[in-house]
Every structure is written in structure tokens, then in C-alpha cells.
Design an enzyme around this catalytic site. Structure first.
Site, mmCIF file in Angstrom:
data_model
loop_
_atom_site.group_PDB
_atom_site.id
_atom_site.type_symbol
_atom_site.label_atom_id
_atom_site.label_comp_id
_atom_site.label_asym_id
_atom_site.label_seq_id
_atom_site.Cartn_x
_atom_site.Cartn_y
_atom_site.Cartn_z
ATOM 1 N N ARG A 1 -11.225 47.694 14.962
ATOM 2 C CA ARG A 1 -11.699 47.629 13.585
ATOM 3 C C ARG A 1 -12.958 48.477 13.485
ATOM 4 O O ARG A 1 -13.817 48.432 14.380
ATOM 5 C CB ARG A 1 -12.009 46.191 13.174
ATOM 6 C CG ARG A 1 -10.776 45.355 12.847
ATOM 7 C CD ARG A 1 -10.083 45.839 11.559
ATOM 8 N NE ARG A 1 -8.938 45.029 11.173
ATOM 9 C CZ ARG A 1 -7.674 45.292 11.518
ATOM 10 N NH1 ARG A 1 -7.379 46.332 12.268
ATOM 11 N NH2 ARG A 1 -6.696 44.529 11.088
ATOM 12 N N GLU B 1 -13.682 51.970 5.552
ATOM 13 C CA GLU B 1 -12.400 52.609 5.250
ATOM 14 C C GLU B 1 -12.081 52.563 3.763
ATOM 15 O O GLU B 1 -12.316 51.522 3.143
ATOM 16 C CB GLU B 1 -11.282 51.866 6.010
ATOM 17 C CG GLU B 1 -10.959 52.487 7.325
ATOM 18 C CD GLU B 1 -9.941 51.713 8.128
ATOM 19 O OE1 GLU B 1 -10.221 51.443 9.294
ATOM 20 O OE2 GLU B 1 -8.879 51.390 7.586
ATOM 21 N N HIS C 1 -6.240 55.264 10.512
ATOM 22 C CA HIS C 1 -5.776 53.897 10.801
ATOM 23 C C HIS C 1 -4.246 53.846 10.966
ATOM 24 O O HIS C 1 -3.548 53.186 10.195
ATOM 25 C CB HIS C 1 -6.231 52.914 9.702
ATOM 26 C CG HIS C 1 -6.281 51.487 10.182
ATOM 27 N ND1 HIS C 1 -7.168 50.563 9.697
ATOM 28 C CD2 HIS C 1 -5.525 50.822 11.105
ATOM 29 C CE1 HIS C 1 -6.966 49.390 10.293
ATOM 30 N NE2 HIS C 1 -5.963 49.517 11.150
HETATM 31 C C1 DGY Z 1 -3.440 45.377 12.499
HETATM 32 O O1 DGY Z 1 -2.298 44.927 12.451
HETATM 33 O O2 DGY Z 1 -4.427 44.649 12.506
HETATM 34 C C2 DGY Z 1 -3.584 46.847 12.571
HETATM 35 O O3 DGY Z 1 -4.863 47.271 12.351
HETATM 36 C C3 DGY Z 1 -2.613 47.506 11.614
HETATM 37 O O4 DGY Z 1 -2.312 48.727 12.155
#
Ligand code: DGY
Length: 331
Positions: free
Chosen positions: A239, A268, A286
């Protein structure tokens, strides 16, 4: 009469098919864009089930806007930092996620990014496409070795462990840090659990695989970056807010880090202009789980959770088991 279900954006067809079989009248935002918060408040009204994405902020306002009939929010993501679990639980609303099905896809991307930044692949490609490749040169695009170097995995859950396992193919030494030890990982692979400070000081590549929580926000700040070797690279497919981007830009500019490869960002879809300007940074939008099959499985899993929850069953990927005890009764 069928209960109301709302899907916040188009998802892969297998998930929609599953939903359609159980709830043929489900509503969906058919535009491929994130709904503004105010639009989300409007669109969730009356829903008993919401299939949400990591880009939807599901907070107390959204839960209240949906109404007292809301029983489940099924997130199509492994991460669920976009959902206020405490507020959902307080209202007896179940929340589910999609763990496991995106592990390999995300671990693969972490490796793709690691290689891309170590061997300067995007930078070299830009050079070639710009018509600047005149001839092979002994000094052209020299990068860093991967084979035999040290990988530091921060967070050894499913994805972190999968990243660590792949290092075996490159004869790497692997260090990891995690709240609890992962004995299977250690015995099977000769991987060692160390404190974060030690990992940062020793690793040639540091790869982040932690969930975003108040405790992990800005885990990689100026102090943490200062512990890393100036020849080391940072990879983030977890993240964005795990990293203080301003501090990262500063460390790169000062030559205190060799490079970074990021799939996720602090704000983001905004990307720090200081990162955009640098050749020693590889950036992707992402796409950790973005393979056709991983996304299809995520969609099916999210839809399956939602259908099960609305049927009165315990959804397979229920977060916070206590919600099950106080879940809202079916109307
Ligand atoms: C998630 O599933 O948390 C991912 O970041 C999506 O790609």
C-alpha cells in the site's frame, strides 16, 4: 422480492455471472471510474449488499447512507483499509475480502519490478524508443546484480512469503520481518527472521508486503530510509502510505538509495512529482493483481462472499468473526 445489491464498478464477468444467478436485479455503476464519495452515498441507498473496490471509501457515512437493511460489504481486494471495519461491525454489517487468489500475481509483479529497477529496464526501453540506441556499449545501462544478493521481505503473509520463496531461484539470502515467526518459511528455505532495522541495514532489495494500518503508515520514513544501504532498492506492491514519498524522493536525490520500484502510491492516483521526474524509479499503476485469472478469481470470490452473506450463511472470507455474532438479521 429480491434484496438490493449494488456493485460500484464493472468487475470481471465471472463475478457478475455469479451475482446475476443469485440476484438478477443487481444494480451496477457501469462506468469504469471511481464514484465520487457523494455519488457513492447516493447509489448505495437501499442496498442490502455492496460489492466494493479498494478505491471506494466505505466509511460511517456510506454505511448509514445505505440504510439499516445493509448486511454485507464484499470488498474485491485482499486489502481492506478502504473500509471502516469498526463502524461496519458496530452496525452489524459483515465485511469480506479476497485473500489468496492474488498471491502469485502480486508476488510475480514484485519480482518484475525488482528486476526492472535493478536492470534499468524501463529507462533502457525509453532510450531505445527515443532512437538513441546507436551501438552496443560496454558502459551502456549498467545495473545491479540480483542473483546472490540479499532480499529483505517486510511482512511475511501470503504475498511476502511467495516473494521470499521465489528468491530461491536466484540463490538469494532472504531476511524477513513479521510480527509472528513463519517456521515453515525458515526451515524450508533458509530464510531468517530479523528485526526491521537489521533487515533494512542488510538487504540489497527491500520489498514491502504489509497491510496498511495506523501502525504501518509511513513505516518507511526518513529514519528507515537512512538505515538502508546507498546501493539498495525499495520495492512496494503493498500500500502506498507505507512509504513517506517525500522522504523517499529526498533519499534518492541525495544518493542515499539506489532506486525504487512502486506499484502503489501515498495519494493514489496522484504520484509525487519528485518520483515522476526520476529515472531510478520504476512506476506502475497499482497492477499487482492484474492478471486475467487473478482478477476473475477475485471477482468470483467477492461475489460468492456477498451471495453467501445475503443468503444468511457465514461468508467464507468474513473479516472480524465477531460481526457474525451480531450481524443484522435478514428481513
Ligand atoms: C489488493 O487486493 O489489496 C490489491 O491491492 C489489489 O490489487
Amino acid at each position: 422480492m429480491d434484496v438490493d445489491v449494488f456493485v460500484t464498478q464493472p468487475i470481471p464477468q465471472p463475478g457478475l455471472d455469479l451475482l446475476a444467478r443469485a440476484h438478477p436485479g443487481f444494480r451496477i455503476n457501469t462506468e469504469e471510474r471511481v464514484l465520487e464519495h457523494s455519488e457513492l452515498l447516493e447509489r448505495v441507498r437501499g442496498a442490502a449488499g455492496i460489492l466494493a473496490l479498494l478505491t471506494d471509501r466505505v466509511d460511517a457515512e456510506v454505511l448509514d447512507a445505505a440504510g439499516p437493511q445493509l448486511r454485507i460489504v464484499a470488498n474485491m481486494a485482499a486489502g481492506f483499509d478502504n473500509i471502516d471495519l469498526r463502524e461496519a461491525s458496530a452496525r452489524g454489517v459483515m465485511v469480506t475480502n479476497t485473500p489468496g487468489v492474488l498471491t502469485d500475481a502480486t508476488a510475480d509483479l514484485a519480482w518484475a519490478l525488482l528486476f526492472a529497477v535493478a536492470r534499468r529496464v524501463p529507462e533502457a526501453e525509453r532510450f531505445l524508443r527515443a532512437g538513441r540506441f546507436r551501438c552496443w556499449g560496454p558502459l551502456l545501462f549498467l545495473g545491479a546484480d540480483v542473483t546472490g544478493r540479499t532480499l529483505g521481505v517486510v511482512g511475511a503473509g501470503r504475498i511476502g512469503s511467495a516473494v521470499a520463496r521465489r528468491a530461491r531461484g536466484f540463490d538469494m539470502k532472504v531476511l524477513y520481518c513479521n510480527r509472528s515467526p513463519r517456521p515453515g518459511l525458515e526451515t524450508g528455505l533458509g530464510v531468517r527472521k530479523v528485526p526491521l532495522e537489521e533487515l533494512l541495514g542488510e538487504a540489497d532489495f527491500v520489498s514491502l508486503h504489509l497491510p496498511l494500518t495506523p501502525e504501518t503508515r509511513h513505516l518507511i520514513d526518513a529514519r528507515a530510509l537512512a538505515l538502508m544501504k546507498p546501493t539498495a532498492f525499495l520495492v512496494n506492491t503493498g500500500r502506498g502510505p507505507l512509504v513517506d514519498e517525500a522522504a523517499l524522493v529526498e533519499a534518492l536525490a541525495a544518493g542515499r538509495l539506489a532506486g525504487a520500484a512502486l506499484d502503489v502510491f501515498e495519494r493514489e492516483p496522484e504520484v509525487h512529482p519528485g518520483l515522476l521526474a526520476r529515472d531510478d524509479v520504476v512506476l506502475t499503476p497499482h497492477i499487482g493483481s492484474a492478471t486475467t485469472s487473478a482478477r476473475a478469481r477475485m471477482a468470483v470470490m467477492a461475489a460468492g462472499n456477498l451471495v453467501a452473506g445475503l443468503r444468511g450463511e457465514r461468508p467464507p472470507n468474513l473479516l472480524g468473526g465477531e460481526t457474525w455474532e451480531k450481524k443484522r438479521p435478514r428481513e
